[in-house]
Design a protein around this motif. Structure first.
Motif, PDB file in Angstrom:
ATOM      1  N   GLU A  18      -6.261 -17.774   4.433  1.00 17.97           N
ATOM      2  CA  GLU A  18      -6.906 -18.536   5.219  1.00 17.97           C
ATOM      3  C   GLU A  18      -6.232 -18.934   6.502  1.00 17.97           C
ATOM      4  N   LYS A  19      -5.113 -19.097   6.535  1.00 19.30           N
ATOM      5  CA  LYS A  19      -4.167 -19.204   7.701  1.00 19.30           C
ATOM      6  C   LYS A  19      -4.354 -18.199   9.012  1.00 19.30           C
ATOM      7  N   ALA A  20      -4.561 -16.923   8.575  1.00 16.75           N
ATOM      8  CA  ALA A  20      -4.649 -15.972   9.292  1.00 16.75           C
ATOM      9  C   ALA A  20      -5.991 -16.348  10.301  1.00 16.75           C
ATOM     10  N   ASN A  21      -6.944 -16.866   9.695  1.00 18.19           N
ATOM     11  CA  ASN A  21      -7.963 -17.669  10.539  1.00 18.19           C
ATOM     12  C   ASN A  21      -8.418 -17.113  11.859  1.00 18.19           C
ATOM     13  N   GLY A  22      -8.995 -15.817  11.586  1.00 13.22           N
ATOM     14  CA  GLY A  22      -9.313 -14.951  12.925  1.00 13.22           C
ATOM     15  C   GLY A  22      -8.285 -14.073  13.145  1.00 13.22           C
ATOM     16  N   GLY A  23      -6.941 -13.896  12.860  1.00 14.48           N
ATOM     17  CA  GLY A  23      -6.017 -13.280  13.286  1.00 14.48           C
ATOM     18  C   GLY A  23      -5.737 -11.831  12.417  1.00 14.48           C
ATOM     19  N   ASN A  24      -4.513 -11.677  12.486  1.00 14.58           N
ATOM     20  CA  ASN A  24      -4.214 -10.416  11.626  1.00 14.58           C
ATOM     21  C   ASN A  24      -3.238 -10.620  10.543  1.00 14.58           C
ATOM     22  N   LEU A  25      -3.322  -9.949   9.409  1.00 14.47           N
ATOM     23  CA  LEU A  25      -2.567 -10.294   8.249  1.00 14.47           C
ATOM     24  C   LEU A  25      -1.676  -8.979   8.337  1.00 14.47           C
ATOM     25  N   PHE A  26      -0.566  -9.228   8.027  1.00 15.18           N
ATOM     26  CA  PHE A  26       0.381  -7.922   7.747  1.00 15.18           C
ATOM     27  C   PHE A  26       0.979  -7.802   6.555  1.00 15.18           C
ATOM     28  N   LEU A  27       0.691  -7.020   5.585  1.00 18.92           N
ATOM     29  CA  LEU A  27       1.291  -7.077   4.152  1.00 18.92           C
ATOM     30  C   LEU A  27       2.325  -5.891   4.340  1.00 18.92           C
ATOM     31  N   ASP A  28       3.443  -6.284   4.302  1.00 20.94           N
ATOM     32  CA  ASP A  28       4.304  -5.137   4.372  1.00 20.94           C
ATOM     33  C   ASP A  28       5.092  -4.812   3.168  1.00 20.94           C
ATOM     34  N   GLU A  29       5.254  -3.652   2.751  1.00 23.12           N
ATOM     35  CA  GLU A  29       5.718  -2.901   1.403  1.00 23.12           C
ATOM     36  C   GLU A  29       4.569  -3.123   0.557  1.00 23.12           C
ATOM     37  N   ILE A  30       3.396  -2.767   1.006  1.00 21.70           N
ATOM     38  CA  ILE A  30       2.139  -2.949   0.073  1.00 21.70           C
ATOM     39  C   ILE A  30       2.225  -2.369  -1.433  1.00 21.70           C
ATOM     40  N   ALA A  31       2.810  -1.117  -1.178  1.00 19.86           N
ATOM     41  CA  ALA A  31       3.217  -0.454  -2.710  1.00 19.86           C
ATOM     42  C   ALA A  31       3.895  -1.278  -3.652  1.00 19.86           C
ATOM     43  N   ASP A  32       4.630  -2.246  -3.251  1.00 20.46           N
ATOM     44  CA  ASP A  32       5.200  -3.039  -4.286  1.00 20.46           C
ATOM     45  C   ASP A  32       4.428  -4.156  -4.849  1.00 20.46           C
ATOM     46  N   MET A  33       3.200  -4.368  -4.404  1.00 26.84           N
ATOM     47  CA  MET A  33       2.367  -5.090  -4.902  1.00 26.84           C
ATOM     48  C   MET A  33       2.068  -5.066  -6.644  1.00 26.84           C
ATOM     49  N   SER A  34       2.148  -6.230  -7.242  1.00 28.94           N
ATOM     50  CA  SER A  34       1.918  -5.907  -8.606  1.00 28.94           C
ATOM     51  C   SER A  34       0.431  -5.688  -8.964  1.00 28.94           C
ATOM     52  N   PRO A  35      -0.051  -4.963 -10.173  1.00 26.43           N
ATOM     53  CA  PRO A  35      -1.450  -4.361 -10.417  1.00 26.43           C
ATOM     54  C   PRO A  35      -2.557  -5.700 -10.318  1.00 26.43           C
ATOM     55  N   ASN A  61       6.943   2.459   2.931  1.00 28.37           N
ATOM     56  CA  ASN A  61       7.726   3.413   3.280  1.00 28.37           C
ATOM     57  C   ASN A  61       7.663   4.788   2.242  1.00 28.37           C
ATOM     58  N   ARG A  62       6.840   4.188   1.150  1.00 26.65           N
ATOM     59  CA  ARG A  62       6.585   5.595   0.094  1.00 26.65           C
ATOM     60  C   ARG A  62       5.201   5.757   0.536  1.00 26.65           C
ATOM     61  N   ALA A  63       4.958   7.304   0.459  1.00 25.77           N
ATOM     62  CA  ALA A  63       3.587   7.672   0.464  1.00 25.77           C
ATOM     63  C   ALA A  63       2.623   6.950  -0.504  1.00 25.77           C
ATOM     64  N   LEU A  64       1.498   6.501  -0.135  1.00 25.84           N
ATOM     65  CA  LEU A  64       0.815   5.636  -1.099  1.00 25.84           C
ATOM     66  C   LEU A  64      -0.095   6.405  -1.853  1.00 25.84           C
ATOM     67  N   ALA A  65      -0.482   7.550  -1.254  1.00 18.55           N
ATOM     68  CA  ALA A  65      -1.045   8.773  -2.113  1.00 18.55           C
ATOM     69  C   ALA A  65      -0.645   8.898  -3.420  1.00 18.55           C
ATOM     70  N   GLY A  66       0.827   9.363  -3.185  1.00 22.31           N
ATOM     71  CA  GLY A  66       1.768   9.593  -4.292  1.00 22.31           C
ATOM     72  C   GLY A  66       1.887   8.444  -5.547  1.00 22.31           C
ATOM     73  N   GLU A  67       1.620   7.094  -4.869  1.00 22.68           N
ATOM     74  CA  GLU A  67       1.679   6.141  -5.838  1.00 22.68           C
ATOM     75  C   GLU A  67       0.613   6.034  -6.633  1.00 22.68           C
ATOM     76  N   VAL A  68      -0.666   6.251  -5.827  1.00 20.57           N
ATOM     77  CA  VAL A  68      -1.838   6.204  -6.524  1.00 20.57           C
ATOM     78  C   VAL A  68      -1.750   7.382  -7.707  1.00 20.57           C
ATOM     79  N   LYS A  69      -1.288   8.657  -7.286  1.00 22.35           N
ATOM     80  CA  LYS A  69      -1.125   9.675  -8.394  1.00 22.35           C
ATOM     81  C   LYS A  69      -0.339   9.250  -9.535  1.00 22.35           C
ATOM     82  N   ALA A  70       0.815   8.612  -9.230  1.00 24.73           N
ATOM     83  CA  ALA A  70       1.607   8.106 -10.215  1.00 24.73           C
ATOM     84  C   ALA A  70       1.173   7.033 -11.219  1.00 24.73           C
TER      85      ALA A  70
END
Ligand SMILES: Nc1ncnc2c1ncn2[C@@H]1O[C@H](COP(=O)(O)OP(=O)(O)OP(=O)(O)O)[C@@H](O)[C@H]1O
Ligand SMILES: [Mg+2]
Length: 463
Positions: free
Chosen positions: A238-255, A290-299
């Motif tokens: 909500e707070k991004a409110n028309g702006g940009n949201l940056f999710l860093d280290e997205i590979a670490d997000m829980s299922p 900083n990890r290849a996301l495609a590899g994380e999908v495969k794993a």
């Protein structure tokens, strides 16, 4: 990045020497690639220096009515970042070493014996001048708060070209790159270059927070939704409110959060924790890993459907070892930055230091280079930065060998090195409050080794 002086423009070089033969030789040697002006004495040199903006001054040490070192001092007082080379006879080496400590880039012994070395030193000096000018140019254009993303190597130019294209679109961007390559700064640059720049830039590191905290931060919550939720709070969506949201280290997000995020991206709506009321979520998503996301999908660690949502435009940030030419530009930028921060005047980089930085592998990329320069400036009392002040990771052995050879004669190099070493040891011991063990920790030199060196220079007397 554009330069104040485009690469196609010829460099301007001022050659000051009373010897006709030397002037002609240098003019022939560099006149093809540079715009050369010749002066036979101090008066002519002053006139030319006042009238034109030179990228490099080659100065004879002994002039008819002037001393070359003093003349360079005068020129530097007028243009502190003037890049200069002193031409000197063997008898004057001691003074030349002192001049290098004062800020002359390098000195060359006359008569010139090795034209290749001569050309190499001139080439490096011009490169340093280019770096100074690019940084000035960048600073002039950054008054608007756009983050400084420095680099003019083909790999960086290509990456920045891609960023420029996608910044203006409302598309999700995935930044992939090794640690320290600049994903954070590029995310901020995308924001600054986007039509959403006047709106908020919300940033969160998915790897740094426990799942429940990250969830409440992103989604927000209603009063009483969980213990401690004493007031309602809006989430980043909500707070991004028309702006940009940056999710860093997205590979670490829980299922669980991956699936919640997927829903938000599909519906452009989100619900605070403890609420059933959908709220508008107007943000453009920038993700980094900083990890290849495609590899994380495969794993099986990252949802494939979310991967496709995020991987709309993938931008790869090149590691520093693939950015030939950027190392010195970045090093010069950090040198200026930390000089200003610590109130010091360290620099320029000596030719040997330039070679060392260029040859290092930088496994920690730009961050490691930044720390290397920060440490050098913090511990150095001032004056040129030489190899011994630097500590780049993974310097290949071949370069270690190159450091011991010098462009200006082995004896002079050893002398300069000794002076630097003594100053460095004194300085590091001061910084450590006189404690050798602490000095060892700060410098990264093993204690016993450091102690032996300090003793050799009379920096400490007993253990
Ligand atoms: N091109 C650049 N120009 C200037 N400074 C840079 C550049 N790239 C990186 N830096 C600086 O280097 C440091 C590391 O960059 P940043 O934090 O953006 O890396 P990262 O890719 O996000 O690393 P990590 O994966 O560890 O989070 C920062 O201090 C940043 O300001
Ligand atoms: Mg980062």
């Amino acid at each position: 990045m554009t330069s104040a002086m485009p690469p196609s423009t010829k460099s301007k070089v001022l050659i000051v020497d009373d010897d006709h033969y030397t002037r002609t030789l240098l003019d022939r040697l560099i006149g093809k690639s540079a715009d050369v002006r010749l002066a036979a004495d101090g008066a002519e040199a002053r006139k030319l220096f006042t009238a034109e903006d030179f990228n490099l001054v080659l100065m004879d040490q002994r002039l008819p009515a002037d001393n070359g070192i003093e003349l360079l001092r005068e020129f530097r007082a007028r243009r502190p970042r003037l890049v200069s080379i002193l031409m000197t006879g063997y008898a004057d080496v001691r003074e030349a070493v002192a001049a290098v400590r004062e800020g002359v880039f390098d000195y060359l012994n006359k008569p010139f014996e090795d034209l290749e070395t001569l050309e190499a030193v001139i080439g490096k000096a011009l490169e340093l001048d280019r770096a100074y000018r690019e940084i000035d140019d960048l600073r002039a254009r950054l008054g608007d708060g756009t983050p400084a993303v420095i680099g003019r190597s083909p790999a960086m130019e290509q990456m920045l070209g891609q960023v420029r294209q996608v910044a203006g679109l409302d598309t999700t961007v995935l930044l992939e790159g090794e640690s320290g390559t600049g994903k954070d700064v590029v995310a901020k640059l995308i924001h600054a270059w986007s039509p959403r720049a006047a709106k908020p830039f919300m940033e969160v590191n998915c790897g740094a927070l426990p799942e429940s905290l990250l969830e409440s931060l992103l989604f927000g919550y209603e009063k009483g939704a969980f213990t401690g939720a004493s007031v309602a709070s809006a989430g980043y969506f909500e707070k991004a409110n028309g702006g940009n949201l940056f999710l860093d280290e997205i590979a670490d997000m829980s299922p669980k959060l991956q699936s919640n995020l997927l829903r938000v991206l599909q519906d452009h709506q989100c619900m605070r924790i403890g609420s059933t009321q959908p709220r508008q979520a107007d943000f453009r998503l920038i993700c980094a890993t900083n990890r290849a996301l495609a590899g994380e999908v495969k794993a099986g660690r990252f949802r494939e459907d979310l991967f496709y949502r995020i991987n709309v435009v993938a931008v790869r940030l090149p590691p520093l070892r693939e950015r030939a030419g950027d190392v010195i530009l970045l090093a010069t930028h950090f040198l200026e930055h930390f000089n200003a921060k610590f109130g010091k005047s360290c620099g320029p980089l000596t030719p040997a230091a330039v070679r060392m930085l260029e040859a290092a592998q930088w496994p920690g990329n730009v961050r490691e280079l930044q720390h290397c320069i920060e440490r050098a400036v913090a511990l150095h009392p001032g004056g040129p930065i030489d190899t011994m002040h630097l500590c780049p990771g993974d310097v290949p052995p071949a370069v270690g060998a190159a450091q011991s050879e010098t462009t200006s004669g082995p004896a002079a190099y050893e002398e300069a090195r000794a002076l630097f070493e003594r100053d460095y040891l004194k300085c590091i011991l001061d910084a450590a409050g006189g404690n050798v063990s602490e000095a060892a920790r700060l410098s990264g030199i093993p204690r016993q080794n450091l102690y032996v060196r300090m003793k050799r220079w009379g920096v400490v007397t007993d253990q």
